[in-house]
Design a protein around this motif. Sequence first.
Motif, PDB file in Angstrom:
ATOM      1  N   LYS A 146       9.606  28.598 -17.896  1.00 40.13           N
ATOM      2  CA  LYS A 146       9.683  30.039 -17.682  1.00 40.13           C
ATOM      3  C   LYS A 146       8.364  30.522 -17.099  1.00 40.13           C
ATOM      4  O   LYS A 146       7.289  30.146 -17.563  1.00 40.13           O
ATOM      5  CB  LYS A 146       9.965  30.738 -19.000  1.00 40.13           C
ATOM      6  CG  LYS A 146      10.037  32.227 -18.908  1.00 40.13           C
ATOM      7  CD  LYS A 146      11.344  32.713 -19.461  1.00 40.13           C
ATOM      8  CE  LYS A 146      11.368  34.228 -19.414  1.00 40.13           C
ATOM      9  NZ  LYS A 146      12.481  34.722 -18.700  1.00 40.13           N
ATOM     10  N   ARG A 147       8.457  31.370 -16.070  1.00 39.95           N
ATOM     11  CA  ARG A 147       7.247  31.910 -15.442  1.00 39.95           C
ATOM     12  C   ARG A 147       6.639  32.963 -16.353  1.00 39.95           C
ATOM     13  O   ARG A 147       7.305  33.885 -16.801  1.00 39.95           O
ATOM     14  CB  ARG A 147       7.556  32.522 -14.088  1.00 39.95           C
ATOM     15  CG  ARG A 147       6.301  32.972 -13.348  1.00 39.95           C
ATOM     16  CD  ARG A 147       6.607  33.387 -11.930  1.00 39.95           C
ATOM     17  NE  ARG A 147       7.244  34.666 -11.864  1.00 39.95           N
ATOM     18  CZ  ARG A 147       6.605  35.826 -11.720  1.00 39.95           C
ATOM     19  NH1 ARG A 147       5.290  35.844 -11.624  1.00 39.95           N
ATOM     20  NH2 ARG A 147       7.258  36.950 -11.672  1.00 39.95           N
ATOM     21  N   LEU A 148       5.343  32.818 -16.611  1.00 43.88           N
ATOM     22  CA  LEU A 148       4.626  33.752 -17.464  1.00 43.88           C
ATOM     23  C   LEU A 148       4.025  34.879 -16.635  1.00 43.88           C
ATOM     24  O   LEU A 148       4.258  36.046 -16.910  1.00 43.88           O
ATOM     25  CB  LEU A 148       3.541  33.012 -18.251  1.00 43.88           C
ATOM     26  CG  LEU A 148       2.654  33.828 -19.163  1.00 43.88           C
ATOM     27  CD1 LEU A 148       3.479  34.517 -20.237  1.00 43.88           C
ATOM     28  CD2 LEU A 148       1.588  32.946 -19.790  1.00 43.88           C
ATOM     29  N   THR A 149       3.249  34.537 -15.622  1.00 40.43           N
ATOM     30  CA  THR A 149       2.585  35.546 -14.801  1.00 40.43           C
ATOM     31  C   THR A 149       2.010  34.907 -13.553  1.00 40.43           C
ATOM     32  O   THR A 149       2.001  33.679 -13.413  1.00 40.43           O
ATOM     33  CB  THR A 149       1.459  36.246 -15.599  1.00 40.43           C
ATOM     34  OG1 THR A 149       0.984  37.382 -14.852  1.00 40.43           O
ATOM     35  CG2 THR A 149       0.314  35.311 -15.887  1.00 40.43           C
ATOM     36  N   THR A 150       1.502  35.734 -12.668  1.00 43.14           N
ATOM     37  CA  THR A 150       0.713  35.247 -11.538  1.00 43.14           C
ATOM     38  C   THR A 150      -0.749  35.531 -11.858  1.00 43.14           C
ATOM     39  O   THR A 150      -1.071  36.421 -12.639  1.00 43.14           O
ATOM     40  CB  THR A 150       1.094  35.951 -10.219  1.00 43.14           C
ATOM     41  OG1 THR A 150       0.923  37.353 -10.374  1.00 43.14           O
ATOM     42  CG2 THR A 150       2.520  35.640  -9.826  1.00 43.14           C
ATOM     43  N   ALA A 151      -1.613  34.777 -11.236  1.00 33.80           N
ATOM     44  CA  ALA A 151      -3.056  34.964 -11.412  1.00 33.80           C
ATOM     45  C   ALA A 151      -3.650  35.384 -10.072  1.00 33.80           C
ATOM     46  O   ALA A 151      -3.125  35.014  -9.016  1.00 33.80           O
ATOM     47  CB  ALA A 151      -3.696  33.669 -11.898  1.00 33.80           C
ATOM     48  N   PRO A 152      -4.744  36.127 -10.091  1.00 31.16           N
ATOM     49  CA  PRO A 152      -5.338  36.568  -8.834  1.00 31.16           C
ATOM     50  C   PRO A 152      -5.975  35.446  -8.016  1.00 31.16           C
ATOM     51  O   PRO A 152      -6.155  35.586  -6.808  1.00 31.16           O
ATOM     52  CB  PRO A 152      -6.378  37.598  -9.259  1.00 31.16           C
ATOM     53  CG  PRO A 152      -6.655  37.316 -10.683  1.00 31.16           C
ATOM     54  CD  PRO A 152      -5.426  36.686 -11.247  1.00 31.16           C
ATOM     55  N   ASN A 153      -6.311  34.333  -8.690  1.00 29.57           N
ATOM     56  CA  ASN A 153      -6.896  33.210  -7.959  1.00 29.57           C
ATOM     57  C   ASN A 153      -6.708  31.930  -8.776  1.00 29.57           C
ATOM     58  O   ASN A 153      -6.322  31.973  -9.950  1.00 29.57           O
ATOM     59  CB  ASN A 153      -8.382  33.452  -7.642  1.00 29.57           C
ATOM     60  CG  ASN A 153      -9.204  33.719  -8.876  1.00 29.57           C
ATOM     61  OD1 ASN A 153      -9.182  32.945  -9.837  1.00 29.57           O
ATOM     62  ND2 ASN A 153      -9.930  34.832  -8.866  1.00 29.57           N
TER      63      ASN A 153
END
Length: 103
Positions: free
Chosen positions: A2-9
């Motif tokens: 399951k995808r938790l989040t995206t990160a800025p880098n």
Amino acid sequence: MKRLTTAPNLALATLWADLLSHAGVATTVQRAYASSIAGQVPPDQTLPELWIDDEDQIHKARQLLHDLRHPVHRVWACPGCHEVIDGPFEQCWNCGHAMPPPP
């Protein structure tokens, strides 16, 4: 998974994934090197993503990530050197004394 989040880098993505994994939530970074195709697709489509292996741990993972991104802010005076410490720190940067327990 399951995808938790995206990160800025990528640096933050790997840091968050390591901290979550050490807390017992198996986490992987996907799209780690997708930034190389930025310009051919929208930039937000190339950000690194954090995915957790066990979907039952999504709430724990979200809470841990929130705690990592929003550390407790404190202001305290060091009992050793009387330096005023401002921020999420639990040890004096000047003399190394630990933060005193709350009254």
